[in-house]
Design a protein around this motif. Structure first.
Motif, PDB file in Angstrom:
ATOM      1  N   SER A 198      46.108  51.251  27.135  1.00 51.11           N
ATOM      2  CA  SER A 198      46.703  50.385  26.121  1.00 51.11           C
ATOM      3  C   SER A 198      47.516  49.285  26.786  1.00 51.11           C
ATOM      4  O   SER A 198      47.939  49.403  27.952  1.00 51.11           O
ATOM      5  CB  SER A 198      47.600  51.215  25.193  1.00 51.11           C
ATOM      6  OG  SER A 198      48.697  51.745  25.918  1.00 51.11           O
ATOM      7  N   ASP A 199      47.726  48.213  26.066  1.00 51.55           N
ATOM      8  CA  ASP A 199      48.506  47.098  26.600  1.00 51.55           C
ATOM      9  C   ASP A 199      49.925  47.537  26.933  1.00 51.55           C
ATOM     10  O   ASP A 199      50.509  47.085  27.935  1.00 51.55           O
ATOM     11  CB  ASP A 199      48.538  45.955  25.576  1.00 51.55           C
ATOM     12  CG  ASP A 199      47.165  45.305  25.414  1.00 51.55           C
ATOM     13  OD1 ASP A 199      46.331  45.480  26.329  1.00 51.55           O
ATOM     14  OD2 ASP A 199      46.934  44.655  24.375  1.00 51.55           O
ATOM     15  N   THR A 200      50.472  48.403  26.100  1.00 52.97           N
ATOM     16  CA  THR A 200      51.837  48.882  26.361  1.00 52.97           C
ATOM     17  C   THR A 200      51.905  49.626  27.678  1.00 52.97           C
ATOM     18  O   THR A 200      52.835  49.443  28.479  1.00 52.97           O
ATOM     19  CB  THR A 200      52.300  49.795  25.217  1.00 52.97           C
ATOM     20  OG1 THR A 200      52.185  49.111  23.975  1.00 52.97           O
ATOM     21  CG2 THR A 200      53.740  50.235  25.419  1.00 52.97           C
ATOM     22  N   LEU A 201      50.918  50.477  27.930  1.00 58.61           N
ATOM     23  CA  LEU A 201      50.902  51.225  29.186  1.00 58.61           C
ATOM     24  C   LEU A 201      50.669  50.300  30.370  1.00 58.61           C
ATOM     25  O   LEU A 201      51.291  50.454  31.441  1.00 58.61           O
ATOM     26  CB  LEU A 201      49.825  52.314  29.130  1.00 58.61           C
ATOM     27  CG  LEU A 201      49.676  53.185  30.385  1.00 58.61           C
ATOM     28  CD1 LEU A 201      50.995  53.865  30.725  1.00 58.61           C
ATOM     29  CD2 LEU A 201      48.563  54.214  30.200  1.00 58.61           C
ATOM     30  N   LEU A 202      49.797  49.307  30.214  1.00 62.26           N
ATOM     31  CA  LEU A 202      49.540  48.366  31.314  1.00 62.26           C
ATOM     32  C   LEU A 202      50.796  47.568  31.652  1.00 62.26           C
ATOM     33  O   LEU A 202      51.077  47.300  32.834  1.00 62.26           O
ATOM     34  CB  LEU A 202      48.392  47.430  30.938  1.00 62.26           C
ATOM     35  CG  LEU A 202      46.997  48.088  30.869  1.00 62.26           C
ATOM     36  CD1 LEU A 202      45.963  47.095  30.366  1.00 62.26           C
ATOM     37  CD2 LEU A 202      46.581  48.614  32.243  1.00 62.26           C
ATOM     38  N   ASP A 218      54.184  56.931  29.090  1.00 60.85           N
ATOM     39  CA  ASP A 218      53.229  56.415  28.105  1.00 60.85           C
ATOM     40  C   ASP A 218      53.896  56.458  26.734  1.00 60.85           C
ATOM     41  O   ASP A 218      53.957  57.500  26.085  1.00 60.85           O
ATOM     42  CB  ASP A 218      51.951  57.256  28.123  1.00 60.85           C
ATOM     43  CG  ASP A 218      50.819  56.605  27.341  1.00 60.85           C
ATOM     44  OD1 ASP A 218      51.103  55.722  26.513  1.00 60.85           O
ATOM     45  OD2 ASP A 218      49.655  56.988  27.567  1.00 60.85           O
ATOM     46  N   GLU A 219      54.380  55.328  26.319  1.00 62.19           N
ATOM     47  CA  GLU A 219      55.127  55.258  25.067  1.00 62.19           C
ATOM     48  C   GLU A 219      54.256  55.597  23.867  1.00 62.19           C
ATOM     49  O   GLU A 219      54.658  56.352  22.974  1.00 62.19           O
ATOM     50  CB  GLU A 219      55.737  53.866  24.916  1.00 62.19           C
ATOM     51  CG  GLU A 219      56.607  53.721  23.668  1.00 62.19           C
ATOM     52  CD  GLU A 219      57.220  52.345  23.553  1.00 62.19           C
ATOM     53  OE1 GLU A 219      57.911  52.103  22.545  1.00 62.19           O
ATOM     54  OE2 GLU A 219      57.004  51.517  24.454  1.00 62.19           O
ATOM     55  N   GLU A 220      53.050  55.037  23.848  1.00 62.30           N
ATOM     56  CA  GLU A 220      52.167  55.281  22.705  1.00 62.30           C
ATOM     57  C   GLU A 220      51.728  56.750  22.647  1.00 62.30           C
ATOM     58  O   GLU A 220      51.651  57.343  21.565  1.00 62.30           O
ATOM     59  CB  GLU A 220      50.952  54.364  22.783  1.00 62.30           C
ATOM     60  CG  GLU A 220      51.279  52.905  22.524  1.00 62.30           C
ATOM     61  CD  GLU A 220      50.021  52.087  22.281  1.00 62.30           C
ATOM     62  OE1 GLU A 220      48.931  52.694  22.242  1.00 62.30           O
ATOM     63  OE2 GLU A 220      50.142  50.873  22.110  1.00 62.30           O
ATOM     64  N   ALA A 221      51.417  57.332  23.791  1.00 59.03           N
ATOM     65  CA  ALA A 221      51.026  58.745  23.805  1.00 59.03           C
ATOM     66  C   ALA A 221      52.179  59.622  23.346  1.00 59.03           C
ATOM     67  O   ALA A 221      51.984  60.626  22.653  1.00 59.03           O
ATOM     68  CB  ALA A 221      50.572  59.155  25.197  1.00 59.03           C
TER      69      ALA A 221
END
Length: 752
Positions: free
Chosen positions: A151-155, A247-250
């Motif tokens: 995801s873009d957030t993780l990148l 990983d914020e989204e995870a």
């Protein structure tokens, strides 16, 4: 002949007067049954409502009418579950070994260029090496974004994390790099790649920790030249970077999943929602409102629906009873029997309610303990098998409602089907019960079929045979069958005594030769005893042939002449080797003695508390028949004395009453037939047929059948059955016509 509606149960047609045949009482009973249905089902189908307001004190304790979802408690549980979720990290497979190889290749290429001075090379290395490292990371970010791997957030987290922990090579290292030869670089590649691969295989959150291990790894490597070791050490530290990132989204998805997977929090049925004296908070008010427990908006439609259901059940029962008697109109049962039927329904519903009281959503299998077949079994034995079949359908409907633990459903098919099966099995197993032990056997049959039914339903529902719920369900179903038998055995005497019901079980008990009256009959009047047994055999066969109660006829025959035990020797069957005492007394006195045996028998039976149908047979089996012998004897005596008779034929008749039921009439006919056959020295088939027809015709002409509902067709069937039975009983005494011998020619022709 009159056409009165008989009671098939007792064999006695009651007078069509009094409360037992009152139409108003009858309809009141069916209204009562409808009310029983309405109020017994109201707690299962109608929610309780309370008139309360916010910030007021509750005057009542309010309990949960069913299992209620506690949304507030569930929200708290969801937040707690989300807080308990740990941060999620992603392991990124960055090929740092490729970067170190790329840097060493660039160093080897630049070191071999002799046109570039050493000072220029140092300046180039200061710019190119950090830039190549940044480009490598950026290329990884771009390719991963294009491929949608992360995801873009993780990148962004990866890029910022690597940038924050970037390593800066010391200035003196750049001065040493131009000194490296091609051979040095070849050796450095192998060592550097191995060290990078080894260190990057670990999960690295803090790159500094991993970089601290580089010096040790280089010192134990195969590199011997000091410059090569120092440069390798710095290059490896440069390419070592973190590979484990938050990983914020995870993490958010894990929290969402934790919230979604949080089990519902329920307020169990019967739990206290509001205690008496509690303040109604807005939250409590909202909870009560959500579950329809407030009376702010009254909804009468559920009450109307329940009323329709109660009316349908009660009206269906009334219509079935009215038109199942075979007459097309009129009720088959009197009001006493209808009252007993209502009581059976009440008892059956109470047993279901008791099981439902012990039942919960988790322990739903307790419902199989309910003796739902008790009603069908009692009705089959006390009233009628056909009615029991119909009532079984009603019991199954009631069970599917009362024992239902499912939310948002009115009927539970499982309990409804179970109730129908065990009720039908109970009817088949006990409707012809002749002994109390038969009821226990019937209960065992109910247990076996009940367990098979429950086991089948559990398997069809996706269960397995050794599941705990399945085993509990099967066990409670088996216990319910035994409980049914125990309750029926206990209730039968109550119904027999309270409502004067003469069941098959009671009749079989009364037919026991050890009964005091039958022992008295056998010991004091053996001739009458034998006569009574023979009459019982004849009357039972005749009654069953016309659809009457054969067992009642047989047992009634055993007691019909019990009054003869008071003056046994005045009856010819007891006069063995003695003079007939009637020869020395007046005919009027003889008549009084003879006709008194019916009245005396009734009094004796009352003393021993025999049921009324048995007493009625003893009282009515002679009807108002005429004593021809003593009447003509009295006429002869008056003629010899030359006086005018001061008596009439009516003075030489039994006092009656005439037979009020088929059973009493059949016993009376069989009584006369047996006595007549016994009086014949060498009876023939023609004599027996003629005698039976004469007896029946004589009683018919004498209007002895006017008060019972025997038809001409049934009298013909009785005559034919009595003839066949008499021939079977007195086979050795009755002479059959000899066959006519055929002429010799015919015999010869036949043989040829």
């Amino acid at each position: 002949m009159a056409s009165k509606q008989p009671s098939k149960l007792s064999g006695f047609v009651y007078s069509n007067t009094g409360w037992k045949y009152s139409a108003a009482t009858r309809y009141a009973l069916f209204l009562f049954l409808g009310l029983v249905f309405y109020f017994s089902l109201s707690s299962d189908l109608l929610p309780k409502r309370y008139d309360i307001k916010v910030n007021t004190t509750s005057a009542k304790e309010i309990t949960a009418p069913k299992q209620i979802l506690d949304n507030k408690a569930k929200l708290k549980a969801q937040e707690a579950a989300a807080e308990a979720v740990q941060n999620k990290y992603a392991i990124i497979p960055i090929r740092a070994d490729s970067l170190v190889t790329l840097l060493l290749d660039r160093i080897d290429s630049l070191n071999q260029d002799d046109l570039i001075s050493q000072s220029d090379k140092i300046g180039i290395y200061k710019d190119v090496i950090p830039q190549r490292a940044n480009d490598f990371v950026q290329s990884f970010i771009n390719s991963s974004r294009s491929a949608g791997t992360y995801s873009d957030t993780l990148l962004e987290e990866i890029q910022s994390g690597i940038a924050e922990q970037a390593y800066t090579i010391p200035e003196e290292t750049y001065i040493k790099i131009p000194r490296l030869t091609t051979q040095d670089i070849i050796e450095m590649k192998q060592v550097a790649r191995e060290i990078v691969i080894k260190l990057m295989n670990d999960q690295i959150v803090d790159a500094q920790t991993a970089r601290a291990k580089v010096a040790e790894q280089v010192s134990v490597s195969s590199l011997s030249q000091r410059t090569a070791r120092e440069v390798t050490q710095e290059l490896v530290r440069l390419v070592i970077m973190p590979n484990k990132f938050f990983d914020e989204e995870a993490t958010k998805e894990a929290k969402v999943e934790a919230r979604e997977n949080t089990p519902d929090v329920f307020i169990e049925q019967g739990d206290v929602l509001v205690a008496k004296g509690d303040i109604i908070t807005p939250e409590l008010y909202a909870l009560l409102d959500e579950n329809g427990l407030l009376s702010n908006e009254v909804n009468y439609w559920p009450q109307f629906g329940l009323l329709l259901l109660a009316v349908m059940l009660s009206a269906g029962m009334m219509v079935f009873i009215r038109y199942s008697g075979g007459t097309g109109s009129g009720f088959k049962y009197n009001n006493s029997q209808l009252l007993m039927l209502m009581l059976v329904f009440v008892i059956t519903i109470i047993t279901m309610k008791l099981a439902a009281f012990l039942q919960t959503d988790v322990r739903y299998y307790v419902g199989f303990l309910a003796p739902v077949a008790i009603g069908a079994m009692l009705i089959a034995m006390l009233l009628d098998m056909t009615l029991a079949y119909f009532c079984s359908i009603l019991f199954s409907v009631l069970a599917s409602i009362i024992l239902n633990v499912q939310q948002n459903t009115v009927f539970d098919f499982t309990f409804g089907f179970f109730a129908l099966v065990v009720s039908y099995v109970a009817i088949f197993a006990t409707h012809r019960a002749g002994q109390r032990s038969t009821l226990l056997k019937g209960g065992i049959m109910v247990s076996l079929f009940g367990t098979v039914t429950v086991f089948m339903l559990k398997l069809l529902g996706g269960g397995v045979w050794n599941d705990t719920q399945t085993l509990y369900s099967v066990g409670f179903a088996f216990a319910g069958g035994l409980l049914t038998a125990v309750l029926v055995i206990g209730l039968m005497p109550f119904f027999e005594a309270t409502f004067g019901i003469l069941s098959a079980l009671k009749l079989v008990e009364l037919s026991n030769p050890n009964h005091p009256l039958l022992r008295k009959l056998l010991t004091e009047t053996p001739g009458t005893y034998h006569h009574s047994v023979m009459v019982g055999n004849l009357s039972e066969a005749a009654a069953e042939a016309i659809g009457a109660d054969g067992l009642l006829c047989r047992v009634g025959s055993y007691y019909h002449d019990i009054g003869k035990t008071k003056r046994p020797f005045y009856f010819i069957e007891n006069q063995n080797n003695m003079e007939n005492p009637h020869d020395s007394i007046e005919p009027a006195l003889s008549k009084s003695i003879i006709v008194a045996h019916a009245r005396d028998g009734v009094e004796m039976q009352k003393e021993y508390k025999l049921p009324k149908p048995i007493r009625d047979i003893a009282e009515q089996h002679h009807g108002t028949t005429f004593l021809h012998y003593f009447y003509h004897k009295a006429l002869k005596i008056a003629e010899e004395k030359g006086v005018t008779p001061d008596f009439t034929e009516e003075d030489f008749r039994y006092p009656g009453p005439k037979a009020q039921s088929k059973e009493a009439a059949v016993v009376g006919i069989a009584d006369s037939v047996e006595a007549a056959v016994r009086s014949l020295r060498k009876p023939t088939v023609v004599q027996v047929e003629t005698m039976i027809e004469k007896i029946i015709k004589s009683r018919l002409d004498d209007h002895q059948f006017d008060e019972c509902d025997l038809t001409i067709k049934e009298l013909d069937i009785i005559a034919r059955t009595l003839k066949e039975t008499v021939m079977g009983i007195f086979h050795s005494r009755i002479e059959y016509p000899e066959e006519v011998k055929k002429p010799k020619k015919e015999e010869g022709a036949a043989t040829t």
